[in-house]
Design a protein around this motif. Structure first.
Motif, short mmCIF file in Angstrom:
data_model
loop_
_atom_site.label_atom_id
_atom_site.label_comp_id
_atom_site.label_asym_id
_atom_site.label_seq_id
_atom_site.Cartn_x
_atom_site.Cartn_y
_atom_site.Cartn_z
N VAL A 76 -28.35 19.59 -14.47
CA VAL A 76 -27.66 20.78 -14.62
C VAL A 76 -29.37 21.05 -13.82
N TYR A 77 -30.59 21.45 -14.10
CA TYR A 77 -31.08 21.87 -13.19
C TYR A 77 -30.45 22.06 -11.59
N VAL A 78 -29.55 21.23 -11.12
CA VAL A 78 -29.36 21.68 -9.90
C VAL A 78 -27.64 22.77 -9.66
N MET A 79 -27.19 22.36 -11.15
CA MET A 79 -25.97 22.37 -11.17
C MET A 79 -25.60 24.39 -11.17
N THR A 80 -26.48 24.45 -12.36
CA THR A 80 -26.15 25.81 -12.73
C THR A 80 -28.31 26.05 -12.92
N SER A 81 -28.88 25.71 -13.05
CA SER A 81 -30.67 26.05 -13.09
C SER A 81 -30.16 26.90 -14.49
N GLY A 82 -29.28 26.25 -15.90
CA GLY A 82 -29.73 27.09 -17.06
C GLY A 82 -28.53 28.31 -17.28
N GLY A 83 -28.14 28.85 -16.38
CA GLY A 83 -26.77 29.63 -16.01
C GLY A 83 -25.89 29.46 -15.90
N PRO A 84 -25.15 30.17 -15.91
CA PRO A 84 -25.10 31.63 -16.12
C PRO A 84 -25.23 32.57 -17.39
N VAL A 85 -26.50 33.72 -17.53
CA VAL A 85 -26.85 34.13 -18.54
C VAL A 85 -27.53 33.24 -19.63
N ASN A 86 -28.66 31.76 -19.63
CA ASN A 86 -29.00 30.90 -20.09
C ASN A 86 -27.42 30.17 -20.87
N SER A 87 -26.36 29.99 -20.32
CA SER A 87 -25.49 29.07 -21.37
C SER A 87 -25.92 28.12 -21.08
N THR A 88 -25.98 27.53 -19.82
CA THR A 88 -26.18 26.00 -20.11
C THR A 88 -26.85 25.30 -20.17
N HIS A 89 -29.05 26.38 -20.47
CA HIS A 89 -29.48 25.44 -20.36
C HIS A 89 -29.35 24.45 -22.04
N MET A 90 -30.04 23.50 -20.83
CA MET A 90 -30.87 21.80 -21.96
C MET A 90 -31.59 22.46 -22.74
N LEU A 91 -32.20 21.14 -23.80
CA LEU A 91 -34.18 21.45 -24.18
C LEU A 91 -34.65 20.97 -23.12
N SER A 92 -34.53 20.10 -22.38
CA SER A 92 -35.11 19.55 -20.93
C SER A 92 -35.49 20.86 -19.83
N THR A 93 -34.25 21.53 -19.63
CA THR A 93 -34.29 22.55 -18.88
C THR A 93 -34.90 23.81 -19.27
N TYR A 94 -34.96 24.50 -20.69
CA TYR A 94 -35.04 24.85 -21.07
C TYR A 94 -36.93 25.01 -21.22
N SER A 95 -37.16 23.95 -21.28
CA SER A 95 -38.46 23.37 -21.48
C SER A 95 -39.92 23.71 -20.36
#
Lengths: 299, 430
Positions: free
Chosen positions: A239-258
């Motif tokens: 996730v970090y490499v593909m979207t970094s949690g974006g667009p607009v936080n829509s793909t944040h996972m617990l790990s990336t948000y932490s």
């Protein structure tokens, strides 16, 4: 002398074997977990990380989190992502395992080659899929356009819904070999005689599958699913490499948000609280895993 | 049976280690990755290492520097200054360590709690205030003469009237345009938002989009958004008003009318530059540090730089790095090196090699020829403002980049995005 003998009694030897690993776990796993739990009950930010008092605010971080939209999205995302990935990885892996259990020429080398996705570093896979799903230069849009399935390029990674889809696709591709290999191994443990006697009794393929293969594979399937859940649930690099949690936080996972809370926003305590939510969920799954793996032996 | 359960429990726990120590374990891998990166960077490092051994034998005190420049030219230039310094005196031995930008903040945080910090950090200016708040930087008020420096750069390392750092170099954003493309469609250089949109529309074809600006949802994106926000008269802390909404609506209209690609939300400033030099983009917002790369990779491309078009006033954002002295480290050695590195001669040398503009106004104004591509940036600096300085800036920054990303992806209207950003910011800045 007597004491020594007692210590090295047969029953105790086992404990001694486990001891080094246990001590290792205590120091390198136990300590960080406890520190992390303590941290999540405090109020640590940039201002008091090094100096000043770290106040205990107990459950306030957790309460704030559950009011936080991004946290709720990431929790839902992580669950959605895990379940979707598991279903498809497992089904496709299962079918491939059944296919490669047949004896035909090249079965073994091809099965070996199929392991490649599992061996490639996840960051490399992530970059590859990021390029595949790119809007203007991506191969996927090119193929879809060539087949006249779409007239306009789909903005895969820049639209909230489709970005999640792209992540799930990438992870399914990575996870198939893992499922396939474990199920293949499970299949080899089923005695051939059962299939032979079933065929003598006139059972057809479908009946053999549901009455012999599936029930005998049950322990394997349980392990595969639970291990898969744990591996998928803690996704970070992809996730970090593909979207970094974006667009607009829509793909944040617990790990990336932490990670974001702790190291980009300096909210260390909140970040560790998110990590602990992740831990608790996985612990629950872990208990099921232990039950599943030990249940057979107790009988 | 009980024992088996134990073993199973241990096994499961091991599997989950990665999760629990999520933060910690990634830190470990980074640490192992660093030496490798250092080796790659250049042979110069090895030379530094060698001189270190000979000098430390004579009892020189070690001074370490952390920096995040990945460009080889930057690393070589910094190393050269360090080597010259090491050769010039016997008391201190300076070594520099590369930490990737993405990990820099994390490494400083981890280093602060583990008490393993360098003696000097060269860090991104908007983060300066946060680390001052953390208490890891030494108060160096009165030790350096920064009176001739750009005010914004000095402000970025000043907290409560005390100086906690020395600006290294300064940069800002401006508008690059492809002169040939502009000539082909017969447009003049845009100076206002309306002109910019008209020009971008004229420039947009099947293969070319008119304008690009890095819109990723992090500090880098915020850096590229704030000039548009500030140009309307809105501030970083006051967005939910007519001005703030106008800025968001303008960016949204660029996307809606197809003159800017939505892909920008996944493009770093480097990606934007690559799109520009490959001719996929006709105009871009970017900084002066791209110039050396552009000149070497696309020597035939005909481009120029101008001020970012304005809504009601010209505006740009101040960027760049600051030196900071870590308190509790080798403060004397750090100060001695900084005095050496901030001398006019060394500053001029490094600025030239880096493609940076000196933070010292008197040096900057005579740094470039009138027709140099850097000159418009020196002019743009007059309109450039710093982000923050505020210890909680990362939170404000996150709200701003989120709002712009929401309107770009169409997930919120400019009004809703502004209201939500304001709510977040009000929660931070009371």
């Amino acid at each position: 002398m007597k004491k020594h003998k007692k210590l090295f009694r047969y029953d105790n030897v086992g404990i001694l074997f486990v001891l080094p690993a246990f001590l290792y776990m205590l120091i390198f796993v136990g300590y960080p977990i406890i520190r992390n739990i303590v941290l999540s009950f405090q109020d640590v930010n940039a201002g008091n990380l090094v100096r000043g008092t770290k106040n205990f605010i107990m459950f306030e971080n957790y309460l704030e989190l559950f009011k936080d939209d991004v946290f709720r999205t990431s929790l839902a995302n992580t669950l959605k992502y895990t379940v979707l990935c598991l279903i498809f990885q497992f089904l496709i892996g299962f079918v491939l395992a059944l296919f490669f259990s047949k004896r035909f020429s090249l079965a073994k080398p091809v099965r070996g080659i199929l392991l490649v996705p599992w061996m490639i570093p996840v960051t490399v896979t992530a970059l590859m899929f990021k390029l595949l799903f790119a809007t203007d230069i991506g191969v996927i849009n090119y193929i879809l356009r060539s087949l006249h399935l779409i007239s306009k390029n789909i903005e895969w990674l820049t639209t909230p819904g489709t970005a999640m889809f792209a992540l799930v696709c990438a992870n399914i591709w990575i996870g198939i070999p893992f499922n396939m290999i474990l199920i293949s191994t499970g299949l080899t443990t089923i005695p051939k005689e059962l299939y032979e006697s079933a065929s003598i009794d006139g059972a057809n393929k479908v009946q053999t599958f549901f009455s012999i293969t599936l029930p005998l594979l049950r322990p394997t399937i349980e392990s595969v699913l639970i291990l898969g859940f744990i591996y998928t649930f803690k996704v970070y690099d992809l996730v970090y490499v593909m979207t970094s949690g974006g667009p607009v936080n829509s793909t944040h996972m617990l790990s990336t948000y932490s990670y974001k809370l702790s190291f980009e926003m300096f909210k260390y305590s909140k970040g560790s609280a998110v990590a602990n939510v992740l831990l608790v969920i996985l612990l629950i799954v872990g208990v099921f895993y232990i039950k599943a793996t030990t249940a057979g032996e107790e009988e | 049976m009980k024992r088996k359960k134990w073993i199973a429990l241990l096994a499961t726990l091991t599997m989950m280690t990665g999760v629990i120590t999520g933060c910690g374990s990634s830190g470990e891998t980074q640490e192992t990755a660093e030496p490798a990166a250092e080796e790659e960077s250049s042979g110069e490092e090895a030379a530094v290492e060698e001189t270190e051994e000979t000098a430390s034998a004579e009892g020189a005190e070690a001074v370490t520097i952390w920096y995040y420049w990945e460009t080889e030219g930057h690393q070589v230039a910094l190393d050269q200054v360090i080597q010259e310094y090491n050769a010039s005196q016997d008391s201190y031995q300076v070594t520099a360590k590369y930490v990737p930008f993405a990990d820099f903040k994390k490494q400083l945080s981890i280093g602060a709690s583990a008490d393993e910090l360098p003696d000097i950090a060269i860090l991104d200016s908007p983060d300066h205030a946060s680390y001052v708040d953390m208490g890891i930087f030494e108060d160096i008020t009165g030790k350096f003469d920064v009176s001739s420096y750009y005010e914004g750069t000095v402000n970025s390392c000043t907290v409560d009237g005390k100086l906690y750092g020395v600006p290294f170099g300064v940069n800002c954003l401006a508008l690059y345009y492809n002169e040939d493309m502009l000539k082909d469609v017969g447009c003049s250089v845009p100076t206002t938002w309306d002109e910019l949109k008209e020009t971008a529309k004229a420039l947009t074809t099947d293969n070319v989009t008119g304008l690009a600006l890095c819109s990723v949802q992090n500090e880098e994106g915020t850096f590229n958004f704030v000039p548009w926000l500030w140009s309307t008269g809105a501030t970083s802390y006051d967005i939910n008003n007519e001005n703030g909404i106008r800025a968001l609506s303008y960016i949204q209209s660029l996307i809606d009318e197809g003159v800017m690609s939505k892909e920008c939300i996944n493009w770093t400033q480097g990606d934007v530059m690559n799109q520009f030099i490959s001719g996929n983009v006709a105009m871009m917002e970017n900084g002066p540090w791209q110039i050396p790369t552009m000149q070497s990779e696309a020597p035939d491309l005909n481009w120029k730089v101008t001020l970012i078009p304005k809504d009601s006033e010209y505006s740009s954002v101040l960027g760049g790095e600051n030196y900071a002295v870590i308190s509790g480290g080798n403060v004397d050695g750090a100060l001695d090196f900084l005095t050496y590195a901030t001398s006019e001669e060394k500053v001029k040398f490094m600025m030239e090699k880096f493609g940076y503009i000196s933070a010292d106004k008197t040096i900057a104004e005579n740094q470039f020829e009138a027709d140099s591509p850097y000159q418009p940036f020196v002019e743009e600096l007059n309109y450039a403002m710093p982000r923050g300085p505020l210890a909680e800036w990362p939170g404000v920054s996150d709200a701003i980049s989120l709002a712009f990303n929401q309107v770009i992806t169409g997930t919120a209207t400019p009004e809703d995005a502004a209201a939500k950003a304001q709510e977040t910011i009000d929660g931070i800045v009371k």
